[in-house]
Design a protein around this motif. Structure first.
Motif, PDB file in Angstrom:
ATOM      1  N   GLY A  77      -3.643  -6.351   4.326  1.00  0.00           N
ATOM      2  CA  GLY A  77      -2.053  -6.239   4.163  1.00  0.00           C
ATOM      3  C   GLY A  77      -1.533  -5.751   5.307  1.00  0.00           C
ATOM      4  O   GLY A  77      -0.976  -6.692   5.833  1.00  0.00           O
ATOM      5  N   LEU A  78      -0.081  -5.384   5.083  1.00  0.00           N
ATOM      6  CA  LEU A  78       1.477  -4.844   5.443  1.00  0.00           C
ATOM      7  C   LEU A  78       0.568  -4.159   6.948  1.00  0.00           C
ATOM      8  O   LEU A  78       0.934  -4.720   8.221  1.00  0.00           O
ATOM      9  CB  LEU A  78       2.431  -4.215   5.055  1.00  0.00           C
ATOM     10  N   VAL A  79      -0.454  -3.293   7.189  1.00  0.00           N
ATOM     11  CA  VAL A  79      -0.476  -2.688   8.767  1.00  0.00           C
ATOM     12  C   VAL A  79      -1.488  -3.726   8.705  1.00  0.00           C
ATOM     13  O   VAL A  79      -1.409  -3.980  10.255  1.00  0.00           O
ATOM     14  CB  VAL A  79      -1.431  -1.401   8.143  1.00  0.00           C
ATOM     15  N   GLY A  80      -2.733  -4.533   8.607  1.00  0.00           N
ATOM     16  CA  GLY A  80      -3.071  -5.407   9.093  1.00  0.00           C
ATOM     17  C   GLY A  80      -2.951  -6.645  10.025  1.00  0.00           C
ATOM     18  O   GLY A  80      -3.331  -6.513  10.943  1.00  0.00           O
ATOM     19  N   VAL A  94     -10.431 -10.130   7.189  1.00  0.00           N
ATOM     20  CA  VAL A  94     -11.398  -9.431   6.319  1.00  0.00           C
ATOM     21  C   VAL A  94     -10.277  -8.604   5.163  1.00  0.00           C
ATOM     22  O   VAL A  94      -9.972  -7.477   5.562  1.00  0.00           O
ATOM     23  CB  VAL A  94     -12.555  -8.693   6.637  1.00  0.00           C
ATOM     24  N   ASP A  95     -10.260  -9.042   4.263  1.00  0.00           N
ATOM     25  CA  ASP A  95      -9.692  -8.743   2.806  1.00  0.00           C
ATOM     26  C   ASP A  95     -11.011  -8.392   1.394  1.00  0.00           C
ATOM     27  O   ASP A  95     -10.691 -10.381   1.600  1.00  0.00           O
ATOM     28  CB  ASP A  95      -8.231  -8.646   2.742  1.00  0.00           C
ATOM     29  N   LYS A  96     -10.734  -8.205   0.523  1.00  0.00           N
ATOM     30  CA  LYS A  96     -10.939  -8.225  -0.805  1.00  0.00           C
ATOM     31  C   LYS A  96     -10.299  -9.295  -1.433  1.00  0.00           C
ATOM     32  O   LYS A  96     -10.870  -9.910  -2.463  1.00  0.00           O
ATOM     33  CB  LYS A  96     -11.051  -6.742  -1.584  1.00  0.00           C
ATOM     34  N   ALA A 111      -8.002  -0.632   5.155  1.00  0.00           N
ATOM     35  CA  ALA A 111      -8.031  -1.037   3.842  1.00  0.00           C
ATOM     36  C   ALA A 111      -7.421  -0.090   2.565  1.00  0.00           C
ATOM     37  O   ALA A 111      -7.667   1.174   3.519  1.00  0.00           O
ATOM     38  CB  ALA A 111      -9.380  -1.676   3.749  1.00  0.00           C
ATOM     39  N   GLY A 112      -6.707  -0.544   2.019  1.00  0.00           N
ATOM     40  CA  GLY A 112      -7.007   0.688   1.382  1.00  0.00           C
ATOM     41  C   GLY A 112      -5.190   1.108   0.459  1.00  0.00           C
ATOM     42  O   GLY A 112      -4.930  -0.109  -0.080  1.00  0.00           O
ATOM     43  N   VAL A 113      -5.551   1.815  -0.020  1.00  0.00           N
ATOM     44  CA  VAL A 113      -4.138   1.873  -1.010  1.00  0.00           C
ATOM     45  C   VAL A 113      -2.924   2.585  -0.405  1.00  0.00           C
ATOM     46  O   VAL A 113      -3.022   4.008   0.266  1.00  0.00           O
ATOM     47  CB  VAL A 113      -3.838   2.286  -2.756  1.00  0.00           C
ATOM     48  N   ILE A 120      -9.489   3.770  12.610  1.00  0.00           N
ATOM     49  CA  ILE A 120      -9.433   3.453  11.053  1.00  0.00           C
ATOM     50  C   ILE A 120      -7.822   4.490  11.631  1.00  0.00           C
ATOM     51  O   ILE A 120      -7.574   4.727  11.643  1.00  0.00           O
ATOM     52  CB  ILE A 120      -9.978   4.868  10.849  1.00  0.00           C
ATOM     53  N   THR A 121      -7.540   3.457  10.109  1.00  0.00           N
ATOM     54  CA  THR A 121      -5.357   3.655  10.040  1.00  0.00           C
ATOM     55  C   THR A 121      -5.213   3.853   8.469  1.00  0.00           C
ATOM     56  O   THR A 121      -4.207   4.580   8.425  1.00  0.00           O
ATOM     57  CB  THR A 121      -4.688   2.677  10.541  1.00  0.00           C
ATOM     58  N   SER A 122      -5.933   4.211   7.428  1.00  0.00           N
ATOM     59  CA  SER A 122      -5.682   4.259   6.256  1.00  0.00           C
ATOM     60  C   SER A 122      -5.334   5.265   6.053  1.00  0.00           C
ATOM     61  O   SER A 122      -6.633   6.567   6.634  1.00  0.00           O
ATOM     62  CB  SER A 122      -6.526   3.863   5.439  1.00  0.00           C
ATOM     63  N   ASN A 123      -4.208   5.763   5.080  1.00  0.00           N
ATOM     64  CA  ASN A 123      -4.369   6.923   4.639  1.00  0.00           C
ATOM     65  C   ASN A 123      -5.145   7.847   4.015  1.00  0.00           C
ATOM     66  O   ASN A 123      -5.667   7.216   2.403  1.00  0.00           O
ATOM     67  CB  ASN A 123      -2.385   6.894   4.817  1.00  0.00           C
ATOM     68  N   PRO A 124      -5.162   9.038   3.896  1.00  0.00           N
ATOM     69  CA  PRO A 124      -4.810  10.014   5.210  1.00  0.00           C
ATOM     70  C   PRO A 124      -5.614  10.004   6.537  1.00  0.00           C
ATOM     71  O   PRO A 124      -6.689  10.446   5.828  1.00  0.00           O
ATOM     72  CB  PRO A 124      -4.376  11.328   4.496  1.00  0.00           C
TER      73      PRO A 124
HETATM   74  P1  NAD Z   1      -1.669  -3.297   1.170  1.00  0.00           P
HETATM   75  O1  NAD Z   1      -1.739  -2.808   0.007  1.00  0.00           O
HETATM   76  O2  NAD Z   1      -0.172  -3.657   2.263  1.00  0.00           O
HETATM   77  O3  NAD Z   1      -2.290  -4.012   2.186  1.00  0.00           O
HETATM   78  C1  NAD Z   1      -4.098  -3.333   2.260  1.00  0.00           C
HETATM   79  C2  NAD Z   1      -5.179  -3.856   2.125  1.00  0.00           C
HETATM   80  O4  NAD Z   1      -6.264  -3.941   1.713  1.00  0.00           O
HETATM   81  C3  NAD Z   1      -4.943  -5.071   0.622  1.00  0.00           C
HETATM   82  O5  NAD Z   1      -4.664  -6.564   1.474  1.00  0.00           O
HETATM   83  C4  NAD Z   1      -5.849  -4.962  -0.235  1.00  0.00           C
HETATM   84  O6  NAD Z   1      -6.295  -5.588  -0.387  1.00  0.00           O
HETATM   85  C5  NAD Z   1      -6.233  -4.357   1.498  1.00  0.00           C
HETATM   86  N1  NAD Z   1      -8.017  -3.620   0.417  1.00  0.00           N
HETATM   87  C6  NAD Z   1      -8.157  -3.132  -0.713  1.00  0.00           C
HETATM   88  N2  NAD Z   1      -9.098  -2.282  -1.065  1.00  0.00           N
HETATM   89  C7  NAD Z   1      -9.909  -3.786   0.267  1.00  0.00           C
HETATM   90  C8  NAD Z   1     -11.635  -3.182  -0.272  1.00  0.00           C
HETATM   91  N3  NAD Z   1     -12.503  -2.768  -0.455  1.00  0.00           N
HETATM   92  N4  NAD Z   1     -12.346  -3.790   0.788  1.00  0.00           N
HETATM   93  C9  NAD Z   1     -11.519  -5.196   1.519  1.00  0.00           C
HETATM   94  N5  NAD Z   1     -10.004  -5.215   1.884  1.00  0.00           N
HETATM   95  C10 NAD Z   1      -9.296  -4.022   1.095  1.00  0.00           C
HETATM   96  O7  NAD Z   1      -0.907  -1.569   2.557  1.00  0.00           O
HETATM   97  P2  NAD Z   1      -0.530  -1.531   3.675  1.00  0.00           P
HETATM   98  O8  NAD Z   1       0.793  -1.198   3.913  1.00  0.00           O
HETATM   99  O9  NAD Z   1      -1.431  -2.074   4.972  1.00  0.00           O
HETATM  100  O10 NAD Z   1      -0.906   0.094   3.714  1.00  0.00           O
HETATM  101  C11 NAD Z   1      -2.707   0.154   4.380  1.00  0.00           C
HETATM  102  C12 NAD Z   1      -3.646   1.620   5.165  1.00  0.00           C
HETATM  103  O11 NAD Z   1      -2.419   1.576   5.754  1.00  0.00           O
HETATM  104  C13 NAD Z   1      -2.994   2.861   3.995  1.00  0.00           C
HETATM  105  O12 NAD Z   1      -3.535   3.814   3.046  1.00  0.00           O
HETATM  106  C14 NAD Z   1      -1.434   3.267   4.745  1.00  0.00           C
HETATM  107  O13 NAD Z   1      -1.254   4.697   3.369  1.00  0.00           O
HETATM  108  C15 NAD Z   1      -2.169   3.159   5.392  1.00  0.00           C
HETATM  109  N6  NAD Z   1      -0.652   3.900   6.902  1.00  0.00           N
HETATM  110  C16 NAD Z   1      -1.264   4.218   7.730  1.00  0.00           C
HETATM  111  C17 NAD Z   1      -0.214   4.732   8.444  1.00  0.00           C
HETATM  112  C18 NAD Z   1      -0.752   5.682   9.820  1.00  0.00           C
HETATM  113  O14 NAD Z   1       0.001   5.820  10.805  1.00  0.00           O
HETATM  114  N7  NAD Z   1      -2.306   5.177   9.802  1.00  0.00           N
HETATM  115  C19 NAD Z   1       1.168   4.172   8.608  1.00  0.00           C
HETATM  116  C20 NAD Z   1       1.168   2.893   7.147  1.00  0.00           C
HETATM  117  C21 NAD Z   1      -0.313   2.598   5.988  1.00  0.00           C
END
Ligand code: NAD
Length: 319
Positions: A9-12, A31-33, A75-77, A114-118
């Motif tokens: 997604g956006l972060v990846g 890799v993404d679902k 990965a994550g919401v 790991i970067t997904s929140n929290p």
């Molecule tokens: P996004 O919705 O743009 O991307 C998330 C991606 O994860 C989507 O493409 C989705 O299809 C994929 N995904 C979901 N479930 C999956 C699974 N089971 N297997 C494989 N892929 C899967 O969200 P984003 O803006 O990229 O944010 C991603 C995560 O990063 C969020 O948890 C967000 O809160 C976190 N984040 C962290 C920081 C930080 O500083 N650590 C900063 C920004 C965002």
């Protein structure tokens, strides 16, 4: 050197783009679902290759992570406007129960970032899976407050007119509302910040400090209100961490990792200054903090520990 990114997604995908801009690694696998999204991001980012560095960028299933030295988990919401990072905890913990074992099976020797929140709680979850899988300690850690620390240093650097590379200090604890801007750790030119300011005839007033605290702590909320998500800053921060691991640079970064005890709170995962190299987290440093910062760190550790308790109660963790 292969780098995997799970969650395109956006972060990846911004992380992939940042790696390409820095010329880090030789192959990036997304890799993404949502396989179509991953393939399109890989194509789009790949079109920047002729203008940047000779890396390959492709999309794949988990099998494509085989042999990766580093896998970034994004990965994550994401949180939406009005939500805190903790609000997405339950859904992301359930996603991790699927994602982390798949990554560990596909790339058992990789360092996982790991970067997904929290991010602190998600790192705690990922480390539990890694331990159950027999992965060596230190191999799984979170991006933690790496970006917050950079923001803190940059804001002070701008205030005192010095290159941020020469301004040292840390944001500790949770990457989130309770994070601790440890002013006592700030030093410039080998001097504590206050002494440096006296030397330069500069002042950072209580009001300045409150403004910097707010700008660091609430940066993500403001950006999310304005454009819906944050990704450039964190993408650059993650690319920096990946570079450190691939190059075994042994940098001191405020990454998130489990500790047996932080300020009296047991078994908690948060950011402290840590030595990061090719095998992940190699050591942890505990700055001698004044009482007010120790109390703030204990509060932050308790907030993360309560969220970990919540995940443990949900049954999304291995024993
Ligand atoms: P996004 O919705 O743009 O991307 C998330 C991606 O994860 C989507 O493409 C989705 O299809 C994929 N995904 C979901 N479930 C999956 C699974 N089971 N297997 C494989 N892929 C899967 O969200 P984003 O803006 O990229 O944010 C991603 C995560 O990063 C969020 O948890 C967000 O809160 C976190 N984040 C962290 C920081 C930080 O500083 N650590 C900063 C920004 C965002």
């Amino acid at each position: 050197m292969k780098v995997g990114i799970v969650g395109a997604g956006l972060v990846g995908s911004t992380t992939a783009y940042s790696l390409l801009m820095r010329g880090v690694g030789s192959e990036i696998v997304l890799v993404d679902k949502d396989a179509r999204r991953a393939a399109s991001e890989a194509d789009d980012i790949g079109h920047a290759v002729p203008f940047t560095h000779p890396l390959t960028v492709r999309a794949a299933d988990y099998d494509g992570l085989e042999g990766a030295q580093v896998v970034v988990v994004a990965a994550g919401v994401p949180q939406k406007a009005g939500q805190s990072r903790m609000d997405v905890l339950g859904r992301n913990a359930a996603i991790f129960a699927d994602v982390i074992p798949s990554v560990l099976n596909a790339a058992p020797d990789a360092v996982l970032i790991i970067t997904s929140n929290p991010v602190d709680v998600m790192t705690h979850v990922a480390v539990r899976f890694a331990r159950a899988h027999g992965a060596p300690e230190g191999r799984v850690f979170g991006s933690g407050t790496t970006l917050d620390t950079a923001r803190f240093r940059q804001l002070i650097a701008t205030r005192i007119g010095v290159d941020a590379q020469h301004v040292h200090g840390y944001v500790l604890g949770e990457h989130g509302d309770s994070e601790v801007l440890a002013w006592s750790t700030m030093s410039v030119a080998g001097m504590p910040l206050d002494e440096f300011c006296r030397h330069r005839g500069a002042t950072i007033s209580g009001c300045d400090r409150a403004g910097i605290d707010d700008a660091v702590r609430n940066a993500a909320y403001r950006i999310i209100e304005g454009k819906g998500a944050t990704y450039y800053g964190v993408g650059a921060a993650i690319a920096r961490i990946v570079d450190t691991v691939l190059g075994d640079h042994r940098s001191v970064l405020t990454v998130s990792y489990p500790d047996a005890d932080v300020a009296g709170v047991p078994d908690v995962t948060l950011s402290l200054p840590r030595l990061v190299g090719g095998d992940g987290v190699l050591d942890t440093f505990r700055p001698d903090l004044p009482e007010d910062e120790t109390t703030a760190l204990a509060t932050s550790a308790s907030a993360v520990r309560s969220a970990i308790d919540e995940v443990e109660a949900s049954g999304n963790l291995p024993a």
